[in-house]
Design a protein around this motif. Sequence first.
Motif, PDB file in Angstrom:
ATOM      1  N   LEU A  59       0.833  -1.202   0.000  1.00 55.65           N
ATOM      2  CA  LEU A  59       0.000   0.000   0.000  1.00 55.65           C
ATOM      3  C   LEU A  59       0.867   1.252   0.000  1.00 55.65           C
ATOM      4  N   HIS A  60       1.868   1.290   0.851  1.00 57.35           N
ATOM      5  CA  HIS A  60       2.733   2.470   0.943  1.00 57.35           C
ATOM      6  C   HIS A  60       3.555   2.673  -0.321  1.00 57.35           C
ATOM      7  N   HIS A  61       3.914   1.585  -0.980  1.00 55.19           N
ATOM      8  CA  HIS A  61       4.713   1.725  -2.194  1.00 55.19           C
ATOM      9  C   HIS A  61       3.861   2.171  -3.382  1.00 55.19           C
ATOM     10  N   LEU A  62       2.648   1.646  -3.479  1.00 53.83           N
ATOM     11  CA  LEU A  62       1.826   1.914  -4.654  1.00 53.83           C
ATOM     12  C   LEU A  62       1.083   3.246  -4.569  1.00 53.83           C
ATOM     13  N   ILE A  63       0.781   3.708  -3.351  1.00 56.54           N
ATOM     14  CA  ILE A  63       0.044   4.969  -3.171  1.00 56.54           C
ATOM     15  C   ILE A  63       0.974   5.989  -2.538  1.00 56.54           C
ATOM     16  N   ALA A  64       1.188   7.103  -3.223  1.00 56.23           N
ATOM     17  CA  ALA A  64       2.108   8.131  -2.722  1.00 56.23           C
ATOM     18  C   ALA A  64       1.605   8.725  -1.412  1.00 56.23           C
ATOM     19  N   ALA A  65       2.544   9.233  -0.620  1.00 59.15           N
ATOM     20  CA  ALA A  65       2.189   9.799   0.679  1.00 59.15           C
ATOM     21  C   ALA A  65       1.399  11.093   0.559  1.00 59.15           C
ATOM     22  N   GLN A  66       1.516  11.771  -0.560  1.00 58.74           N
ATOM     23  CA  GLN A  66       0.726  12.973  -0.783  1.00 58.74           C
ATOM     24  C   GLN A  66       0.470  13.128  -2.276  1.00 58.74           C
ATOM     25  N   GLY A  67      -0.450  14.015  -2.586  1.00 59.06           N
ATOM     26  CA  GLY A  67      -0.810  14.196  -3.980  1.00 59.06           C
ATOM     27  C   GLY A  67      -1.949  13.277  -4.380  1.00 59.06           C
ATOM     28  N   PRO A  68      -2.274  13.239  -5.655  1.00 62.58           N
ATOM     29  CA  PRO A  68      -3.439  12.487  -6.112  1.00 62.58           C
ATOM     30  C   PRO A  68      -3.233  10.987  -6.002  1.00 62.58           C
ATOM     31  N   ALA A  69      -4.316  10.285  -5.710  1.00 63.82           N
ATOM     32  CA  ALA A  69      -4.341   8.826  -5.730  1.00 63.82           C
ATOM     33  C   ALA A  69      -5.376   8.400  -6.764  1.00 63.82           C
ATOM     34  N   ALA A 103      -2.518   8.381 -14.619  1.00 62.17           N
ATOM     35  CA  ALA A 103      -2.680   9.804 -14.328  1.00 62.17           C
ATOM     36  C   ALA A 103      -2.098  10.158 -12.966  1.00 62.17           C
ATOM     37  N   ALA A 104      -2.290   9.283 -11.984  1.00 66.53           N
ATOM     38  CA  ALA A 104      -1.783   9.568 -10.634  1.00 66.53           C
ATOM     39  C   ALA A 104      -0.266   9.465 -10.559  1.00 66.53           C
ATOM     40  N   TYR A 105       0.351   8.659 -11.441  1.00 71.96           N
ATOM     41  CA  TYR A 105       1.783   8.431 -11.389  1.00 71.96           C
ATOM     42  C   TYR A 105       2.592   9.438 -12.201  1.00 71.96           C
ATOM     43  N   THR A 106       1.944  10.424 -12.769  1.00 72.68           N
ATOM     44  CA  THR A 106       2.678  11.421 -13.553  1.00 72.68           C
ATOM     45  C   THR A 106       3.760  12.069 -12.681  1.00 72.68           C
ATOM     46  N   GLY A 107       5.011  11.902 -13.063  1.00 71.37           N
ATOM     47  CA  GLY A 107       6.112  12.489 -12.308  1.00 71.37           C
ATOM     48  C   GLY A 107       6.615  11.640 -11.170  1.00 71.37           C
ATOM     49  N   ALA A 108       5.961  10.497 -10.857  1.00 71.65           N
ATOM     50  CA  ALA A 108       6.401   9.641  -9.759  1.00 71.65           C
ATOM     51  C   ALA A 108       7.532   8.727 -10.209  1.00 71.65           C
ATOM     52  N   PRO A 109       8.479   8.404  -9.329  1.00 68.12           N
ATOM     53  CA  PRO A 109       9.566   7.486  -9.709  1.00 68.12           C
ATOM     54  C   PRO A 109       9.012   6.129 -10.127  1.00 68.12           C
ATOM     55  N   ALA A 110       9.566   5.556 -11.163  1.00 66.57           N
ATOM     56  CA  ALA A 110       9.083   4.270 -11.663  1.00 66.57           C
ATOM     57  C   ALA A 110       9.684   3.121 -10.860  1.00 66.57           C
TER      58      ALA A 110
END
Length: 318
Positions: A59-69, A103-110
């Motif tokens: 859960l913590h890895h797939l959903i960012a701590a802040q920003g859109p989910a 859409a939620a992962y835009t800009g997130a580390p892969a």
Amino acid sequence: MLRLWLEYADLTRVRFTDRLHPASTVLLASQALRRPPLAAALPVLARRVAESGAALRPLHHLIAAQGPAPDFVTPWDGVASIEDGLAVIRSTPVRKVRAQVSAAYTGAPASTARRRFADADSGVLDALVTAMRAYFHQVLEPDWAALTRNHRQAVGEAAARFARAGAEGLLSGLHPGIRWRSPVLEVDSWRDGDVRLGGNGLFLLPSPFAGPRPRVLIRADQPALVVYPVEAPAGLDGGPAADPLAGLFGRTRSAVLTQVARPGRHTTSSIARHAGISVSSSSEHLSALRAAGLVSSRRDGGAILHRATALGQSLTSS
């Protein structure tokens, strides 16, 4: 700042969620408690998160701590239980999962897991649901009754404000980060822009897990959802947990009502034993609670069985 434009039809459809959604609360809490200020303010929950360790890692890895989910992890349906909510999440169409995660992962580390999540991989979705289930049971469930009471209290206070000052008074008094400038509700959210609700209405959700700013969820052809911060219930900040009924009924009568509201077969003697009082004292407290409409009793052979009425259950949230 996000500006929500409300038409007359929207104002007639301003509502509060009538109960907490277990699965959606997991998502909010999992993000909120990874922020140091809120984790420090809620050390009881933060400690449970730390103790749960690997069970929560997907859960913590797939959903960012802040920003859109992704929207599908905060479903409207499935409010009755955590399992109902998780079933709704798991049944999300693949096409929707792919679009929302991308859409939620835009800009997130892969990462490999995130790529598989964005491709709606069944194994990753199962891991996410399993972690959300663990989060609810290990972190939130021990205090779910207190969180539910806290929600009802916040909604009750807002309802009283509406009764005194109408929709304008309600919308103006939600949170310092929310301002009503008719016909626009200004929300200091993480997003910017203008959104016209188009008559779909507005749902309001007070939550101790909203974070430092209100959160807004916009979905096509559905009411907008505004989640705004409120104080957490007593006890989650590391202080002593308060019995919300003790001040009203006294500790002993509160203990009797709480016991009667629990599942199982309750006799006058068993209640006395659990509450640590005499049978005669148990009978007196039960009579008073019955007269107040909080308990009902019936004879079963040589015993009298007691159960909490709907009102009694509501008060104890057990």
